[in-house]
Structures are given as C-alpha cells and as structure tokens.
Design a protein around this motif. Structure first.
Motif, PDB file in Angstrom:
ATOM      1  N   LEU A 130     104.231  23.460  24.345  1.00  0.00           N
ATOM      2  CA  LEU A 130     103.081  22.245  25.715  1.00  0.00           C
ATOM      3  C   LEU A 130     103.739  21.174  25.600  1.00  0.00           C
ATOM      4  CD1 LEU A 130      99.993  23.816  23.577  1.00  0.00           C
ATOM      5  CD2 LEU A 130     100.488  24.572  25.689  1.00  0.00           C
ATOM      6  N   ASN A 131     103.804  20.100  24.452  1.00  0.00           N
ATOM      7  CA  ASN A 131     104.598  19.033  24.827  1.00  0.00           C
ATOM      8  C   ASN A 131     105.260  19.032  25.688  1.00  0.00           C
ATOM      9  OD1 ASN A 131     103.097  17.594  22.215  1.00  0.00           O
ATOM     10  ND2 ASN A 131     104.873  18.650  21.543  1.00  0.00           N
TER      11      ASN A 131
ATOM     12  N   PRO B 218      98.857  30.761  19.917  1.00  0.00           N
ATOM     13  CA  PRO B 218     100.001  30.774  19.096  1.00  0.00           C
ATOM     14  C   PRO B 218     101.517  31.859  19.488  1.00  0.00           C
ATOM     15  CG  PRO B 218      98.605  31.771  17.310  1.00  0.00           C
ATOM     16  CD  PRO B 218      98.084  31.431  18.323  1.00  0.00           C
ATOM     17  N   SER B 219     100.684  33.431  19.635  1.00  0.00           N
ATOM     18  CA  SER B 219     102.506  34.242  20.412  1.00  0.00           C
ATOM     19  C   SER B 219     102.984  33.483  20.855  1.00  0.00           C
ATOM     20  CB  SER B 219     101.205  35.550  20.603  1.00  0.00           C
ATOM     21  OG  SER B 219     100.395  35.192  21.621  1.00  0.00           O
ATOM     22  N   ARG B 220     102.386  32.531  22.247  1.00  0.00           N
ATOM     23  CA  ARG B 220     103.107  32.282  23.402  1.00  0.00           C
ATOM     24  C   ARG B 220     102.683  30.840  24.154  1.00  0.00           C
ATOM     25  NH1 ARG B 220      98.986  35.543  25.958  1.00  0.00           N
ATOM     26  NH2 ARG B 220      97.358  34.476  26.426  1.00  0.00           N
ATOM     27  N   SER B 221     102.795  30.153  22.684  1.00  0.00           N
ATOM     28  CA  SER B 221     102.153  28.900  22.667  1.00  0.00           C
ATOM     29  C   SER B 221     103.018  27.778  21.571  1.00  0.00           C
ATOM     30  CB  SER B 221     100.818  28.090  23.352  1.00  0.00           C
ATOM     31  OG  SER B 221     100.931  28.432  24.762  1.00  0.00           O
ATOM     32  N   GLY B 222     103.650  26.860  21.826  1.00  0.00           N
ATOM     33  CA  GLY B 222     103.849  25.623  20.671  1.00  0.00           C
ATOM     34  C   GLY B 222     103.902  24.290  21.020  1.00  0.00           C
ATOM     35  N   VAL B 223     104.493  23.847  19.833  1.00  0.00           N
ATOM     36  CA  VAL B 223     104.661  22.233  19.946  1.00  0.00           C
ATOM     37  C   VAL B 223     105.676  22.051  19.442  1.00  0.00           C
ATOM     38  CG1 VAL B 223     102.039  21.891  19.824  1.00  0.00           C
ATOM     39  CG2 VAL B 223     104.104  21.992  17.796  1.00  0.00           C
ATOM     40  N   GLU B 224     107.907  22.208  19.464  1.00  0.00           N
ATOM     41  CA  GLU B 224     108.534  22.729  18.871  1.00  0.00           C
ATOM     42  C   GLU B 224     109.627  23.011  20.350  1.00  0.00           C
ATOM     43  OE1 GLU B 224     109.915  23.357  15.454  1.00  0.00           O
ATOM     44  OE2 GLU B 224     108.209  23.848  14.869  1.00  0.00           O
ATOM     45  N   VAL B 225     110.262  22.234  20.398  1.00  0.00           N
ATOM     46  CA  VAL B 225     111.846  22.437  21.888  1.00  0.00           C
ATOM     47  C   VAL B 225     112.435  23.372  20.874  1.00  0.00           C
ATOM     48  CG1 VAL B 225     114.041  21.351  22.815  1.00  0.00           C
ATOM     49  CG2 VAL B 225     111.648  19.850  21.943  1.00  0.00           C
ATOM     50  N   THR B 226     112.398  24.577  21.406  1.00  0.00           N
ATOM     51  CA  THR B 226     113.278  26.112  20.804  1.00  0.00           C
ATOM     52  C   THR B 226     114.426  25.834  22.375  1.00  0.00           C
ATOM     53  OG1 THR B 226     111.924  26.811  21.953  1.00  0.00           O
ATOM     54  CG2 THR B 226     111.002  26.797  19.710  1.00  0.00           C
ATOM     55  N   LEU B 227     114.334  25.859  22.842  1.00  0.00           N
ATOM     56  CA  LEU B 227     116.131  25.965  23.439  1.00  0.00           C
ATOM     57  C   LEU B 227     116.440  24.316  24.365  1.00  0.00           C
ATOM     58  CD1 LEU B 227     117.513  27.799  24.619  1.00  0.00           C
ATOM     59  CD2 LEU B 227     116.357  28.826  26.253  1.00  0.00           C
ATOM     60  N   LEU B 228     116.928  24.129  24.453  1.00  0.00           N
ATOM     61  CA  LEU B 228     117.412  22.403  24.448  1.00  0.00           C
ATOM     62  C   LEU B 228     118.321  22.594  25.856  1.00  0.00           C
ATOM     63  CD1 LEU B 228     116.774  19.202  24.760  1.00  0.00           C
ATOM     64  CD2 LEU B 228     117.524  18.834  22.656  1.00  0.00           C
TER      65      LEU B 228
ATOM     66  N   ARG C 213     101.179  16.022  29.970  1.00  0.00           N
ATOM     67  CA  ARG C 213      99.790  15.439  28.862  1.00  0.00           C
ATOM     68  C   ARG C 213     100.350  13.732  29.257  1.00  0.00           C
ATOM     69  NH1 ARG C 213     104.282  13.276  25.091  1.00  0.00           N
ATOM     70  NH2 ARG C 213     106.650  13.845  25.204  1.00  0.00           N
ATOM     71  N   TYR C 214     101.088  13.731  30.365  1.00  0.00           N
ATOM     72  CA  TYR C 214     100.935  12.054  30.837  1.00  0.00           C
ATOM     73  C   TYR C 214     100.076  12.558  31.864  1.00  0.00           C
ATOM     74  CZ  TYR C 214     104.861  10.252  27.747  1.00  0.00           C
ATOM     75  OH  TYR C 214     105.318  10.068  26.732  1.00  0.00           O
ATOM     76  N   SER C 215      99.051  11.779  32.140  1.00  0.00           N
ATOM     77  CA  SER C 215      98.170  11.642  33.448  1.00  0.00           C
ATOM     78  C   SER C 215      98.771  10.726  34.420  1.00  0.00           C
ATOM     79  CB  SER C 215      96.930  11.616  33.218  1.00  0.00           C
ATOM     80  OG  SER C 215      96.711   9.414  32.812  1.00  0.00           O
ATOM     81  N   GLU C 216      98.190  10.896  35.695  1.00  0.00           N
ATOM     82  CA  GLU C 216      98.255  10.242  36.788  1.00  0.00           C
ATOM     83  C   GLU C 216      98.502   8.297  36.592  1.00  0.00           C
ATOM     84  OE1 GLU C 216     101.245  10.576  39.102  1.00  0.00           O
ATOM     85  OE2 GLU C 216     100.835  13.188  38.203  1.00  0.00           O
ATOM     86  N   ILE C 217      97.040   8.407  35.801  1.00  0.00           N
ATOM     87  CA  ILE C 217      96.784   6.670  35.718  1.00  0.00           C
ATOM     88  C   ILE C 217      97.945   5.797  34.657  1.00  0.00           C
ATOM     89  CG2 ILE C 217      94.995   6.894  36.753  1.00  0.00           C
ATOM     90  CD1 ILE C 217      93.505   7.170  33.913  1.00  0.00           C
ATOM     91  N   ASP C 218      98.809   6.836  33.604  1.00  0.00           N
ATOM     92  CA  ASP C 218      99.207   6.637  32.682  1.00  0.00           C
ATOM     93  C   ASP C 218     100.394   5.107  32.677  1.00  0.00           C
ATOM     94  OD1 ASP C 218      97.864   8.083  30.340  1.00  0.00           O
ATOM     95  OD2 ASP C 218      99.474   9.203  30.678  1.00  0.00           O
ATOM     96  N   ILE C 219     100.516   4.385  31.878  1.00  0.00           N
ATOM     97  CA  ILE C 219     101.148   2.985  32.806  1.00  0.00           C
ATOM     98  C   ILE C 219     102.245   3.099  31.714  1.00  0.00           C
ATOM     99  CG2 ILE C 219     101.795   0.309  32.656  1.00  0.00           C
ATOM    100  CD1 ILE C 219      98.298   0.195  33.469  1.00  0.00           C
ATOM    101  N   GLU C 220     102.938   2.722  32.148  1.00  0.00           N
ATOM    102  CA  GLU C 220     104.649   3.404  31.208  1.00  0.00           C
ATOM    103  C   GLU C 220     105.422   1.715  31.610  1.00  0.00           C
ATOM    104  OE1 GLU C 220     107.436   5.597  32.951  1.00  0.00           O
ATOM    105  OE2 GLU C 220     106.257   7.345  32.377  1.00  0.00           O
TER     106      GLU C 220
END
Length: 365
Positions: free
Chosen positions: A226-227, A268-278, A356-363
C-alpha cells in the motif's frame, strides 16, 4: 605595347581570390572539426568494449552497494523495508561512494509489489478492474476475464465467454493456449478479445494497455504494498474492501510518512505494507554508451547472513579457498533471492508516484 590593367580591377581580382581562399579554409576547418568530433565519439564508444570488465564489474559493484544499503536499513527497522523514505533511496550517498571522474552512475528502484498480481486475481477482481478502473462495458469485461482465466488455467475446459486450445488451433498460424501463468504482459496479444482491446492493428500496445500495465504485474504473486501503490490501485482495493482510500494514510508522522502495519480496514490477504519484490536498475555511463544491469529480487531477511559459516572449524578465514560452489552460497544465506538479472537496457518502467502523497503535498529539496 600592352595596355596596363586598371588598379581597381587588379584589387577586385585579389579580393575575390582572398574570399575564395578564406571560404576553402572555413570549409576545411568545419570538416576537420566534424571529423575530430566523430573520432572522439568513436574512441569513447570503442573504449567501452575494449575494457568491458572494468565497466561491468563497476556496475555490479554499485548493485552490491545498493543491496547492502537496503539490507542495513532493513536490519535497523526490524528486518522490513516499506518505502524509499526509510533511507535507502540514495545508496551512493549512504555508503559515501565517490564516483570516478568521467563516470556517471544512476541507481533506480521500482517496487514491483506495488501492483496487483494478474496471475492470481479472482474473476470478480478482474471484472472490477475492467469496469471501474478501465471503464469498459459489462460484456467486454466478462469476455476479457474469461479469456484470460482460460489462457492461464491448467485445464482445457472452456468458460462461457472464454477460449481454449481448440479455438486457437484454428488460427493461421495455429497455437495452443498457454495453460500456465503469464510470463509477460506482451503475451496478452495472443488472447482473443485482448488482441483487439489492448493492441492496435499493428499489434502494438495501445493507451488502454499502458493503463492496465501500470496496475498489474506478472511477477508479483503476493500482497500489494500500500505504501507505494498508485491511486488507481488503491481505489480498486478500497472498492473491494469497503474502506476510504483517501484517509488511509492520515496521521502519518513527517519523519516516517509510510505505514508499518496493515490497517484493520484492509484485507491482509491481498494488501500489505512491505516491499516484497524489488527491481533495481544500475546504469553506468562512460563516454556516450551506457552499460545497464537490472535485477528483480525478493528481500529475504529472515536469517542473518554469515559469510564465516563456510569456514571449517579450527581454520582462519585467510586459509580458506572459496570456489563459489552452490553449497558455499547456500551457507552464506544471501539476504536477497534474485529472480531475474539482465545486462541489457530494460524497458523504462512506468513509474508512478505513490498515492499516499496528494497533489497538494509540498516536497522540499
């Protein structure tokens, strides 16, 4: 007695000759400059192949630096990698590696687990993707899903809107259904209905194919991270699970702008929060010709790597001659499982900004 040529005529003739000589000199200068420029480029090109081991070994060294950086950061964060913001986005700076003069180095990461697994998606999920994300009609969505599932399943039983080997054997030239998972998205051009919807009359991928390819993967067979998922993927998952994707990342801290645990509202069966394939791509430029290596790998931090495990008891590390055998490599417990490695220029990945970054986020730089 000959009449003397007027002084003005003699001067005009000399001026014309001088202009002609200058023009010839200018032309020769241009030709020499062009020749030298092409010669230098040719020498730079040939230098790449006259010393291939230097360039190749340096590229692989940079790949090792990138892997070591990820591993070290993961060990700091409980053996998990979630997103680039953990600190592994710039491995050269992290490891304080100075690139030699005359060299250019680029390291690129792509989280393949940010995409949906096309080979394991249910028919219900496929139809939802076609109708909601790609905005296809009811009938086309069901034909596409049936055709795909018939192509990848192991049996020869035809679905209501599908096709099997007996249908493809009537073609010219004839061929059989794969009856196994897709090896590449380009394989979709062989499937009925798909060949018309996702490819043009020349068999080239169209815009609909590009949108579809940005959401699915033939490599990822696990959960979606998801990240790093795109807005389209998050929206589809939220429709399936019944949560609001716009509030999924609310409350994240600025110094840690990513999820480290799966929210309760998420399946949790189809969504997680880790990089499993890079996928890691290293591009080294020396002269005008790049040397590129690309690796697709699975992080495996379950066991600590220990290079000394291959040393027999009672002997020092310096006394051991390593032969690179499979048994030695197994004992080392390399923290990554390499699934694919290429030394050719890869197709540019369709990189999208995590939702997770919106269009109004300022970098900030």
């Amino acid at each position: 007695m000959k009449a003397r040529q007027p002084t003005s005529n003699r001067q005009g003739t000399r001026g014309s000759v001088l202009i002609a000589v200058l023009a010839v000199i200018l032309l020769l200068s241009f030709l020499v400059s062009s020749f030298l420029e092409e010669a230098v480029e040719d020498l730079e090109y040939r230098s790449i192949f006259s010393e291939p081991m230097d360039v190749r070994s340096y590229a692989f060294s940079i790949m090792e630096v990138a892997l070591a950086t990820i591993h070290e950061v993961a060990l700091i964060d409980e053996g998990k990698i979630h997103a680039l913001e953990q600190g592994w986005s710039d491995p050269l700076t992290y490891a304080k590696i100075k690139v030699p003069n005359g060299w250019e180095v680029e390291v690129r990461f792509e989280d393949e687990s940010r995409k949906l697994s096309i080979n394991t998606m249910s028919e219900e999920m496929l139809i939802l993707l076609f109708e909601e994300s790609l905005e296809l009609d009811f009938g086309t969505s069901r034909e596409l899903s049936s055709m795909l599932l018939d192509w990848i399943d192991a049996d020869d039983s035809r679905r209501l809107n599908g096709a099997e080997s007996e249908d493809y054997l009537r073609r010219n030239p004839p061929y059989k259904a794969a009856n196994k998972p897709l090896q590449s998205l380009e394989e979709l051009r062989l499937i009925e209905i798909w060949e018309d919807e996702f490819f043009d009359e020349r068999g080239q991928p169209n815009e609909l194919f590009q949108r579809f390819a940005s959401m699915v993967s033939v490599y990822n067979g696990s959960k979606v991270n998801l990240n790093n998922a795109s807005a389209e993927v998050l929206e589809l998952l939220s429709l399936k699970d019944g949560y609001d994707d716009r509030t999924l990342f609310d409350g994240l801290e600025p110094e840690k702008p990513y999820l480290t645990a799966t929210p309760e509202s998420v399946d949790p069966s189809r969504s997680g929060v880790e990089v499993t394939l890079l996928r890691i791509t290293v591009r080294v430029l020396r002269g005008n010709v790049p040397f590129t290596i690309s690796a697709l790998l699975e992080p495996d931090f379950t066991e600590q790597s220990d290079a000394n495990q291959s040393i027999p008891a009672g002997r020092r590390d310096d006394d051991v001659v390593r032969t690179g055998s499979v048994e030695e490599q197994d004992r080392i417990n390399y923290p990554f499982r390499i699934l694919y490695l290429s030394e050719f220029m890869p197709i540019e990945p369709n990189l999208t900004r995590p939702a997770r970054y919106s269009e109004i986020d300022i970098e900030l730089d």
